[in-house]
Write an enzyme that holds these catalytic residues in place. Structure first.
Site, PDB file in Angstrom:
ATOM      1  N   LYS A 189       2.767  -8.929   9.175  1.00  0.00           N
ATOM      2  CA  LYS A 189       3.173  -7.534   9.311  1.00  0.00           C
ATOM      3  C   LYS A 189       2.111  -6.883  10.182  1.00  0.00           C
ATOM      4  O   LYS A 189       0.951  -6.732   9.763  1.00  0.00           O
ATOM      5  CB  LYS A 189       3.263  -6.836   7.952  1.00  0.00           C
ATOM      6  CG  LYS A 189       3.594  -5.344   8.066  1.00  0.00           C
ATOM      7  CD  LYS A 189       3.554  -4.637   6.716  1.00  0.00           C
ATOM      8  CE  LYS A 189       3.821  -3.143   6.881  1.00  0.00           C
ATOM      9  NZ  LYS A 189       3.719  -2.407   5.593  1.00  0.00           N
ATOM     10  N   ILE A 226       8.782  -3.830   8.448  1.00  0.00           N
ATOM     11  CA  ILE A 226       8.561  -3.418   7.059  1.00  0.00           C
ATOM     12  C   ILE A 226       8.327  -1.916   7.113  1.00  0.00           C
ATOM     13  O   ILE A 226       7.300  -1.444   7.584  1.00  0.00           O
ATOM     14  CB  ILE A 226       7.390  -4.176   6.419  1.00  0.00           C
ATOM     15  CG1 ILE A 226       7.720  -5.677   6.349  1.00  0.00           C
ATOM     16  CG2 ILE A 226       7.110  -3.628   5.012  1.00  0.00           C
ATOM     17  CD1 ILE A 226       6.634  -6.530   5.717  1.00  0.00           C
ATOM     18  N   THR A 245       0.828  -1.209   0.000  1.00  0.00           N
ATOM     19  CA  THR A 245       0.000   0.000   0.000  1.00  0.00           C
ATOM     20  C   THR A 245       0.863   1.260   0.000  1.00  0.00           C
ATOM     21  O   THR A 245       0.433   2.297  -0.527  1.00  0.00           O
ATOM     22  CB  THR A 245      -0.968  -0.008   1.192  1.00  0.00           C
ATOM     23  OG1 THR A 245      -0.265  -0.368   2.387  1.00  0.00           O
ATOM     24  CG2 THR A 245      -2.085  -1.021   0.973  1.00  0.00           C
ATOM     25  N   THR A 246       2.083   1.189   0.545  1.00  0.00           N
ATOM     26  CA  THR A 246       3.001   2.327   0.443  1.00  0.00           C
ATOM     27  C   THR A 246       3.381   2.575  -1.009  1.00  0.00           C
ATOM     28  O   THR A 246       3.686   3.698  -1.404  1.00  0.00           O
ATOM     29  CB  THR A 246       4.258   2.087   1.294  1.00  0.00           C
ATOM     30  OG1 THR A 246       3.861   1.856   2.653  1.00  0.00           O
ATOM     31  CG2 THR A 246       5.203   3.274   1.252  1.00  0.00           C
ATOM     32  N   TYR A 294      -0.846  -9.105   6.310  1.00  0.00           N
ATOM     33  CA  TYR A 294      -0.693  -7.688   6.645  1.00  0.00           C
ATOM     34  C   TYR A 294      -1.938  -7.245   7.384  1.00  0.00           C
ATOM     35  O   TYR A 294      -2.996  -7.070   6.788  1.00  0.00           O
ATOM     36  CB  TYR A 294      -0.475  -6.872   5.372  1.00  0.00           C
ATOM     37  CG  TYR A 294      -0.199  -5.400   5.589  1.00  0.00           C
ATOM     38  CD1 TYR A 294       0.076  -4.864   6.839  1.00  0.00           C
ATOM     39  CD2 TYR A 294      -0.214  -4.524   4.505  1.00  0.00           C
ATOM     40  CE1 TYR A 294       0.334  -3.521   7.023  1.00  0.00           C
ATOM     41  CE2 TYR A 294       0.045  -3.167   4.663  1.00  0.00           C
ATOM     42  CZ  TYR A 294       0.319  -2.676   5.925  1.00  0.00           C
ATOM     43  OH  TYR A 294       0.563  -1.339   6.103  1.00  0.00           O
ATOM     44  N   ARG A 296      -6.438   1.050   8.191  1.00  0.00           N
ATOM     45  CA  ARG A 296      -6.785   1.257   6.784  1.00  0.00           C
ATOM     46  C   ARG A 296      -7.776   0.222   6.266  1.00  0.00           C
ATOM     47  O   ARG A 296      -8.463   0.468   5.284  1.00  0.00           O
ATOM     48  CB  ARG A 296      -5.509   1.232   5.921  1.00  0.00           C
ATOM     49  CG  ARG A 296      -4.603   2.424   6.141  1.00  0.00           C
ATOM     50  CD  ARG A 296      -3.973   2.889   4.843  1.00  0.00           C
ATOM     51  NE  ARG A 296      -3.042   3.977   5.049  1.00  0.00           N
ATOM     52  CZ  ARG A 296      -2.525   4.708   4.065  1.00  0.00           C
ATOM     53  NH1 ARG A 296      -2.852   4.454   2.819  1.00  0.00           N
ATOM     54  NH2 ARG A 296      -1.688   5.686   4.317  1.00  0.00           N
ATOM     55  N   TYR A 311     -12.514  -2.368   2.949  1.00  0.00           N
ATOM     56  CA  TYR A 311     -13.889  -1.983   2.604  1.00  0.00           C
ATOM     57  C   TYR A 311     -14.899  -3.124   2.757  1.00  0.00           C
ATOM     58  O   TYR A 311     -15.965  -2.925   3.339  1.00  0.00           O
ATOM     59  CB  TYR A 311     -14.012  -1.394   1.185  1.00  0.00           C
ATOM     60  CG  TYR A 311     -15.391  -0.805   0.960  1.00  0.00           C
ATOM     61  CD1 TYR A 311     -15.685   0.476   1.407  1.00  0.00           C
ATOM     62  CD2 TYR A 311     -16.403  -1.546   0.347  1.00  0.00           C
ATOM     63  CE1 TYR A 311     -16.967   1.005   1.261  1.00  0.00           C
ATOM     64  CE2 TYR A 311     -17.678  -1.024   0.194  1.00  0.00           C
ATOM     65  CZ  TYR A 311     -17.958   0.249   0.649  1.00  0.00           C
ATOM     66  OH  TYR A 311     -19.220   0.763   0.500  1.00  0.00           O
TER      67      TYR A 311
END
Length: 297
Positions: A166, A208, A49-50, A138, A143, A112
């Protein structure tokens, strides 16, 4: 068949995706990957996502993983971001990562959709069963809205290729509880730069990192100091990096880290909508933090 898990520990960088005039800047990305390895980064994580994975096309996503594997050239592990809130899409991306030589996959909890714990289990099990590649879960409630429970993680850890997590919960009780429940072999990587050293003390083996995009050597040396038991040096670097960790998240990531990278000549500060470039106030904060850490003169 179970895939052998590579050594996933230390400072792994959550790579940004450089853009130029709306397109992926492949040359800047390749240079960034090579620089990371030369600076001592222990692992590479493209298309997380980064890396703005939600706004990458499937073609761009696959191409970036291929480029990362090619440039890394087995010098360090590549953990390809392959998560999606579509299970079928996550399976496709994970299969591709396996086919092009990635060492593992980082799969984010579906955003979502808001699945139940059983839905989370079935989502990850389906990816596991379809692709013979070590998978790092993750877990980022901030988020994704949903939080994978330790009980669900334990169910998944019973599958041979679910090898770690993560953890971006910022809950420092969580890694110790996870270690007690799942054992020391389950890889725990922090997803929060500011708590990376505390996470190590609670049972983690690495981070990470967003900050590692612009301070790879310091992030790696901090992790190395922990491994060799040099707590004085670890604490020195921890304190040096803290203003930079803070600056990286003053606005929505990866906007601040992309601005920081632009100051170092690594790429443009360009993002894809709906993300926008940082404000002048944040830019001033980022610049000052880079100077404080000795990364920028």
């Amino acid at each position: 068949m179970t895939t052998a898990t590579p050594a996933l520990a230390g400072s792994l960088v959550a790579l940004i995706t450089p853009f130029a005039d709306g397109k992926v800047d492949e040359r800047a990305f390749q240079a960034l990957v090579d620089w990371q390895v030369k600076e001592g980064t222990h692992g590479l994580v493209p298309c997380g996502t980064t890396g703005e994975s939600p706004t990458l096309s499937h073609e761009e996503h696959r191409r970036l993983v291929e480029l990362c594997v090619e440039v890394a050239d087995r010098r360090v592990p590549v953990v390809a971001g392959t998560g999606s809130n579509s299970t079928a899409e996550a399976i496709s991306l994970t299969k591709h990562a396996k086919a092009v030589g990635a060492d593992a996959a980082l799969v984010v909890t579906p955003y979502y959709n808001k699945p139940t714990q059983e839905g989370l289990y079935q989502h990850f099990k389906a990816i596991h069963d379809a692709a013979d590649l070590p998978i790092i879960i993750y877990n980022i409630p901030g988020r994704s809205v949903i939080d994978m429970s330790i009980a669900t993680m334990a169910r998944l850890a019973a599958l041979p290729n679910i090898v770690g997590v993560k953890d971006a919960t910022a809950d420092l009780v969580r890694p110790l509880r996870t270690r007690v429940e799942l054992g020391a072999d389950f890889i725990q990587l922090s997803g929060e730069d500011a708590t990376a050293t505390a996470f190590l003390a609670q049972g983690g083996v690495g981070c990470i990192s967003v900050t590692a995009n612009v301070a790879p050597r310091l992030c790696a040396e901090m992790q190395n100091a922990w491994v060799r038991g040099d707590l004085v040096e670890m604490a020195r670097i921890r304190d040096l990096l803290m203003p930079l960790h803070h600056a990286m998240f003053v606005e929505t990531s990866p906007a601040p880290v992309k601005y920081a990278a632009s100051l170092l000549g690594l790429c443009r500060p360009e993002l894809r909508l709906p993300l926008v470039e940082t404000t002048p106030a944040t830019q001033e904060l980022v610049r000052a933090a880079l100077v404080h850490a000795g990364v920028l003169s």
